[in-house]
Write an enzyme that holds these catalytic residues in place. Sequence first.
Site, PDB file in Angstrom:
ATOM      1  CB  ALA A 120     -13.092  34.388  59.713  1.00 33.85           C
ATOM      2  CE  LYS A 121     -15.505  39.479  54.379  1.00 30.76           C
ATOM      3  NZ  LYS A 121     -16.292  40.545  54.901  1.00 30.76           N
TER       4      LYS A 121
END
Length: 426
Positions: free
Chosen positions: A115-116
């Site tokens: 994720a980011k």
Amino acid sequence: MIDTTNQLHAHDKHSPFWQNAYLYFDRAYTTMHLDETWRTVLSTPKRVLTVSCPIRMDDGRIQVFTGYRAQHNNARGPFKGGLRFHPSVGLDEVMALAMLQTWKNALVDLPFGGAKGGVVCSPHKLSITEKERLTRRYTAEILPLIGPDHDIPAPDVGTDSQVMAWLLDTYSMMVGHQSLSVVTGKPVSIGGSPGREEATGRGVICVLRKFLATQNKSLEDLRVAIQGFGNVGYHTARLLDELNATIIALSSKEGGIYNENGIDITSAQRYYHENGSLADFPDAEPIPNDELLTCDCDVLVPAAMENTIDETIAPHVEAHTIVEAANGPITPKADEILRENGVTILPDILANAGGVTVSYFEWVQGLQNYFWSLNQVQNELQKVMDRAFDAVNAKADESDCDYRTAAYTIAISRVAEASRLKGLFP
Ligand code: GLU
């Protein structure tokens, strides 16, 4: 049949960030002879969220900041990845970085997906209280997506352990109990892991050392140029300096410095801290950023932002080895030129995986409420990085390919295997 038309791809088809990340995936996938129908599943982000964060500024105005969280794939475990505060943050950028994080986490064999997150802001222009209010509001907005078993943010460009402390506190206040493992990269005094802050830099050194050993070379007397003097650039430079490599060039956003006899990193760090820039640092000459990238050195370490080495810079690179301490610093076109010119690239998903590896250790420590020594963290980090390098090196030999293709092949096959075994819901 899986429907391959999807909105997320269509939306960002022309974004250079997304396109470059996708191209690297696609290039490796094509060589892997996997089932075609999984290509889109593996490359499409599972979920992206855009939020707006209205903040009262110190002067009484209300300013609205846009934030994002992209969750790429969780076939191997909860989503995990950094949170970035930077003016250039965009949906396409966090989507691309979330995909890179999926491959990185799989390559070093962590039980995480990728994720980011990001908030569009200039963190240095915010007061500490404005930054705190922004962090808390952003955390509240993305709250339904995060949690120790769901998605675990960590520091990235423009964020640090203090931001993670506010994130931890906001989450804990809202769920009604302290939840240590909702975030990693926290201060050690509130459940962070010793060694997390320097971990990305230490991982870079582990990988470079292992690669040099395959060439019967060592770090000693190696001439290194480093682009970027944030957390990753600084710790990489400091550790290289301690191990007797010579840092001949160093840069921050405002420009770089050069000294062919070597830059003393302790003095450079003190100067940077006091002046907010390396410009006019005594005992070195100024050097523009693009000249740093093409200066005569053995190893080039891009440790700043994405796409800094493109097809205009690549033909002029003189280093024989590039270690991607940043995420996505080399465009696919530049990558091709560099490989044709015989430059070895140690790819981001391997070279900068030390940070998320120690984040994993921090997550485990928080879940168990049992804390490790710095020595233990460093030893375990070294084992993980050495194992990952050995696997990539063996794959590159076996398939007669470059390190990036080898690293992607291992990572994608692990995520593909997990997805295949789990099957599709419903
Ligand atoms: N932001 C770091 C990276 O790009 C660390 C992510 C994490 O620790 O979760 O790998």
